[in-house]
Scaffold this motif. Structure first.
Motif, PDB file in Angstrom:
ATOM      1  N   PRO A 108      -9.374   1.848  -3.872  1.00 12.83           N
ATOM      2  CA  PRO A 108     -10.616   1.375  -3.270  1.00 12.83           C
ATOM      3  C   PRO A 108     -10.513   0.056  -2.508  1.00 12.83           C
ATOM      4  CG  PRO A 108     -10.680   1.108  -5.652  1.00 12.83           C
ATOM      5  CD  PRO A 108      -9.432   1.862  -5.322  1.00 12.83           C
ATOM      6  N   ASP A 109      -9.483  -0.732  -2.737  1.00 14.38           N
ATOM      7  CA  ASP A 109      -9.396  -2.013  -2.033  1.00 14.38           C
ATOM      8  C   ASP A 109      -8.600  -1.958  -0.733  1.00 14.38           C
ATOM      9  OD1 ASP A 109      -7.319  -1.521  -3.860  1.00 14.38           O
ATOM     10  OD2 ASP A 109      -6.824  -3.640  -4.064  1.00 14.38           O
ATOM     11  N   ILE A 110      -8.209  -0.769  -0.295  1.00 10.16           N
ATOM     12  CA  ILE A 110      -7.538  -0.636   1.002  1.00 10.16           C
ATOM     13  C   ILE A 110      -8.583  -0.313   2.066  1.00 10.16           C
ATOM     14  CG2 ILE A 110      -6.979   1.819   0.693  1.00 10.16           C
ATOM     15  CD1 ILE A 110      -4.328   1.285   2.164  1.00 10.16           C
ATOM     16  N   SER A 111      -8.490  -0.966   3.203  1.00 11.02           N
ATOM     17  CA  SER A 111      -9.437  -0.694   4.280  1.00 11.02           C
ATOM     18  C   SER A 111      -9.059   0.619   4.970  1.00 11.02           C
ATOM     19  CB  SER A 111      -9.439  -1.832   5.300  1.00 11.02           C
ATOM     20  OG  SER A 111      -8.243  -1.819   6.061  1.00 11.02           O
ATOM     21  N   TRP A 114       0.801  -1.227   0.000  1.00 10.53           N
ATOM     22  CA  TRP A 114       0.000   0.000   0.000  1.00 10.53           C
ATOM     23  C   TRP A 114       0.830   1.271   0.000  1.00 10.53           C
ATOM     24  CZ3 TRP A 114      -4.371  -1.484  -1.577  1.00 10.53           C
ATOM     25  CH2 TRP A 114      -4.925  -2.689  -1.153  1.00 10.53           C
TER      26      TRP A 114
END
Length: 119
Positions: free
Chosen positions: A56-59, A32
């Motif tokens: 968008p796929d990182i929390s 990330w």
């Protein structure tokens, strides 16, 4: 099995505390961190939600932790504005900006070789 002796110039990395890969490169080479640095390099300042939308796929939790780590390593700066609601903006530091040409070279290589590696 024969052991190949290390070249003299590699022996300096045997000590964990002296290894630049473990102590410097690993801080921004994770899944990330490099993406976040790229997002920040494309903008002067970026808010948390804009970074989250760009990746968008990182929390939110992982984004927060990664931003804190990059700030601790002095690659990014966080600016809090005393407004209601509070506004927080992130940007690259001079150190972070000095890193970007190297990351951009890695990204260029990755794009050029993606198909070959991804088979």
């Amino acid at each position: 099995m024969n052991s190949i002796p290390l070249k003299e110039n590699l022996k300096k990395y045997l000590r964990i505390e002296d290894c630049p890969i473990r102590n410097v490169v690993a801080r921004f080479s994770g899944k990330w961190a490099m993406l976040i640095l790229c997002v920040l390099s494309e903008n002067d300042t970026t808010r948390f939600n804009a970074i989250a939308k760009a990746i968008p796929d990182i929390s939110p939790k992982v984004l927060t932790e990664t931003l804190k780590g990059l700030e601790k390593d002095k690659l990014i700066k966080r600016e809090l504005f005393a407004e209601i609601p509070p506004r927080v903006e992130y940007s690259l530091t001079d150190l972070g900006k000095s890193l970007m040409p190297h990351i951009e070279s890695i990204l260029k290589w990755a794009i050029e070789n993606f198909d070959e590696i991804n088979h």
